[in-house]
Write an enzyme that holds these catalytic residues in place. Sequence first.
Site, mmCIF file in Angstrom:
data_model
loop_
_atom_site.group_PDB
_atom_site.id
_atom_site.type_symbol
_atom_site.label_atom_id
_atom_site.label_comp_id
_atom_site.label_asym_id
_atom_site.label_seq_id
_atom_site.Cartn_x
_atom_site.Cartn_y
_atom_site.Cartn_z
ATOM 1 C CB SER A 107 -1.082 -0.048 1.309
ATOM 2 O OG SER A 107 -1.665 1.324 1.394
ATOM 3 C CE1 TYR A 130 -6.252 4.601 -1.517
ATOM 4 C CE2 TYR A 130 -4.375 4.292 -0.001
ATOM 5 C CZ TYR A 130 -5.521 4.302 -0.506
ATOM 6 O OH TYR A 130 -6.489 3.300 0.280
ATOM 7 C CB THR A 156 -7.044 2.654 -4.364
ATOM 8 O OG1 THR A 156 -6.285 1.631 -4.007
ATOM 9 C CG2 THR A 156 -8.288 2.807 -3.563
ATOM 10 C CE LYS A 252 -8.089 -2.427 -2.848
ATOM 11 N NZ LYS A 252 -8.691 -1.615 -2.023
ATOM 12 C CG HIS A 276 -11.185 0.817 0.715
ATOM 13 N ND1 HIS A 276 -10.753 1.261 -0.347
ATOM 14 C CD2 HIS A 276 -10.453 0.883 1.783
ATOM 15 C CE1 HIS A 276 -9.316 1.785 -0.076
ATOM 16 N NE2 HIS A 276 -9.127 1.531 1.378
HETATM 17 C C1 GLV Z 1 -6.767 2.677 3.682
HETATM 18 O O1 GLV Z 1 -6.579 2.293 2.668
HETATM 19 C C2 GLV Z 1 -7.628 2.359 4.598
HETATM 20 O O2 GLV Z 1 -8.844 1.799 4.218
HETATM 21 O O3 GLV Z 1 -7.371 2.759 5.806
#
Ligand code: GLV
Length: 378
Positions: A107, A130, A156, A252, A276
């Site tokens: 991530s 991100y 994302t 995503k 998510h």
């Molecule tokens: C980050 O991607 C979260 O969902 O905290």
Amino acid sequence: MSQILEIRDLKAAAKRRVPKMFFDYADSGAWTEGTYRANEEDFLKIKLRQRVLVDMTNRSLESTMIGQKVSMPVALSPTGLTGMQHADGEMLAAKAAEEFGVPFTLSTMSICSIEDVASATTKPFWFQLYVMRDRDFVRNLIDRAKAAKCSALVLTLDLQILGQRHKDLRNGLSAPPKFTPKHIWQMATRPLWCMQMLQTKRRSFGNIVGHTKNVSDLSSLSVWTAEQFDPRLSWDDVAWIKELWGGPLILKGVLDVEDAKMAARTGADAIIVSNHGGRQLDGAPSSISMLPKIVDAVGDMIEVHIDGGIRSGQDVLKAIALGAKGTYIGRPFLYGLGAGGKAGVTLALDIIRKELDITMALCGKRDIRDINRDVIAE
Ligand code: GLV
């Protein structure tokens, strides 16, 4: 860890080992957590066809995701703050995934940096991006992922602003943790976690610290996403990123048929049907309930993957049967990591592999690549 037989056991063990604020961070969903629960519950509603007297020898779970070989179609999801579940968590999880033969996705909001994970692994991993307002920083992140030889970029789409997770606000979550009496107590009651954490330098956001200016409060997720993430992210930006990256691209966070059609038109290699993990729009449908509709709409144009609610090998089989070419686990591997570091992640993968293999056999199938809607009981 001998009495650990299912992901639920790993979750209970992680709860005993990880300070509350970080266990809760992984475990939380937005607002009522209704979508988080639906992700899990909707898998349980799907029933499988029991078949008998078919040859069950020589079974295979091997498959591909975006053309890359996987020992089973289960990747590790990008999860924020993984290095707070266990010291050096991203490096350990990436090693476990590499040995297991499944993709690990790092991530942007990780504790260990891209370079840390590259130094701990020998095969390419995937990087999740991100998009920040600071486009130079985005370019730099993409360059760093290229330099680390990442073999896919996972962009994302569903977190331009952060969904509200009550537990994080109540816990005063931050990385590194604050030293108020409450936080000190949460850590002091988890001495092994503390000892391991004291032996690493990696306790803040490794991809960000030292690489960007103007981040006023890095430790608070909600403040820095509000300040830094680009709320105007658009399909044009997807094209820009695809161009800049130039390699395999996975989108995503698609949960809607219209969005899936737009995503397919970008020429990306795969989409991940995802809400998510129920952490963004509470009230959205579960991932698995949307999967068949999205596969019907775009499955012949783009590879469709799914995350959200997968807690067993049975869930993996159901997702594959409903048309997913790949699945992702987030919380299950985080529970393994919290419970037992690298060995815990391997155990989580092992549990899922065994459940998947036995389920496939009892459905009368020998090869995961032959699984289709036929195994679902009407
Ligand atoms: C980050 O991607 C979260 O969902 O905290």
